[in-house]
Write an enzyme that holds these catalytic residues in place. Structure first.
Site, PDB file in Angstrom:
ATOM      1  N   GLY A 174       0.837  -1.181   0.000  1.00 10.65           N
ATOM      2  CA  GLY A 174       0.000   0.000   0.000  1.00 10.65           C
ATOM      3  C   GLY A 174       0.877   1.237   0.000  1.00 10.65           C
ATOM      4  N   TYR A 175       0.360   2.295  -0.586  1.00  5.86           N
ATOM      5  CA  TYR A 175       1.135   3.519  -0.772  1.00  5.86           C
ATOM      6  C   TYR A 175       0.706   4.582   0.222  1.00  5.86           C
ATOM      7  CZ  TYR A 175       3.036   1.121  -4.630  1.00  5.86           C
ATOM      8  OH  TYR A 175       3.718   0.190  -5.370  1.00  5.86           O
ATOM      9  N   LEU A 176       1.693   5.060   0.963  1.00  2.69           N
ATOM     10  CA  LEU A 176       1.482   6.127   1.944  1.00  2.69           C
ATOM     11  C   LEU A 176       1.576   7.488   1.279  1.00  2.69           C
ATOM     12  CD1 LEU A 176       3.747   4.531   4.656  1.00  2.69           C
ATOM     13  CD2 LEU A 176       1.251   4.742   4.786  1.00  2.69           C
TER      14      LEU A 176
END
Length: 154
Positions: free
Chosen positions: A28-30
């Site tokens: 997942g991308y922060l």
């Protein structure tokens, strides 16, 4: 400065990875920008936090291991920017390894393959096997950070 040098391709239907064991990957991308990204990733029972800068063939990559609790604490911040896939490692000639990613969920049907290299010259000299499809190294639509929210390129 740590560099990641890799080429990325789509995969033909006759690819020889089907019998290889698969490892689940959740990432997942922060943060995602045009030329940078920050992601958390779980591969099997290993967790990492990665910062990448640049795009295409050569990018700076900074990666550190994190534990399951840190991953779980950060994961909610990636809502709407996630990729789920299974990864298979396929041996190639010259001691190389193809990382075949079979995407799941709303990306089901997409299969890509990446090959990493020690340097740019090695990467440019690489001749992909016949089961590799179209090269998408420089097509930002196939970057995982883009796939995480935009879906399969049309």
């Amino acid at each position: 400065m740590p560099m990641e040098i890799e080429r990325k391709f789509t995969v033909r239907d006759d690819a020889p990875f089907k019998g290889q064991p698969a490892v689940p990957v959740r990432q997942g991308y922060l943060a995602r920008g045009e030329r940078e990204e920050v992601r958390v990733r779980r591969v099997g029972d290993e967790y990492s936090l990665t910062v990448k800068k640049g795009s295409g063939l050569e990018r700076q990559e900074f990666e550190t291991s994190i534990d399951a609790a840190q991953f779980d604490a950060l994961w909610p911040a990636t809502e709407g920017c996630r990729v789920s896939k299974s990864r298979r490692l396929v041996p190639l000639p010259a001691g190389r390894t193809a990382h075949v990613d079979v995407f799941e969920g709303r990306l089901a049907g997409l299969v890509t393959v990446e090959v990493e290299f020690e340097d740019r010259e090695e990467a440019l000299a690489f001749v992909p096997p016949a089961w590799f499809g179209t090269e998408v190294t420089d097509d930002g639509r196939y970057a995982n950070k883009e796939l995480s929210s935009s879906g399969i390129p049309s």
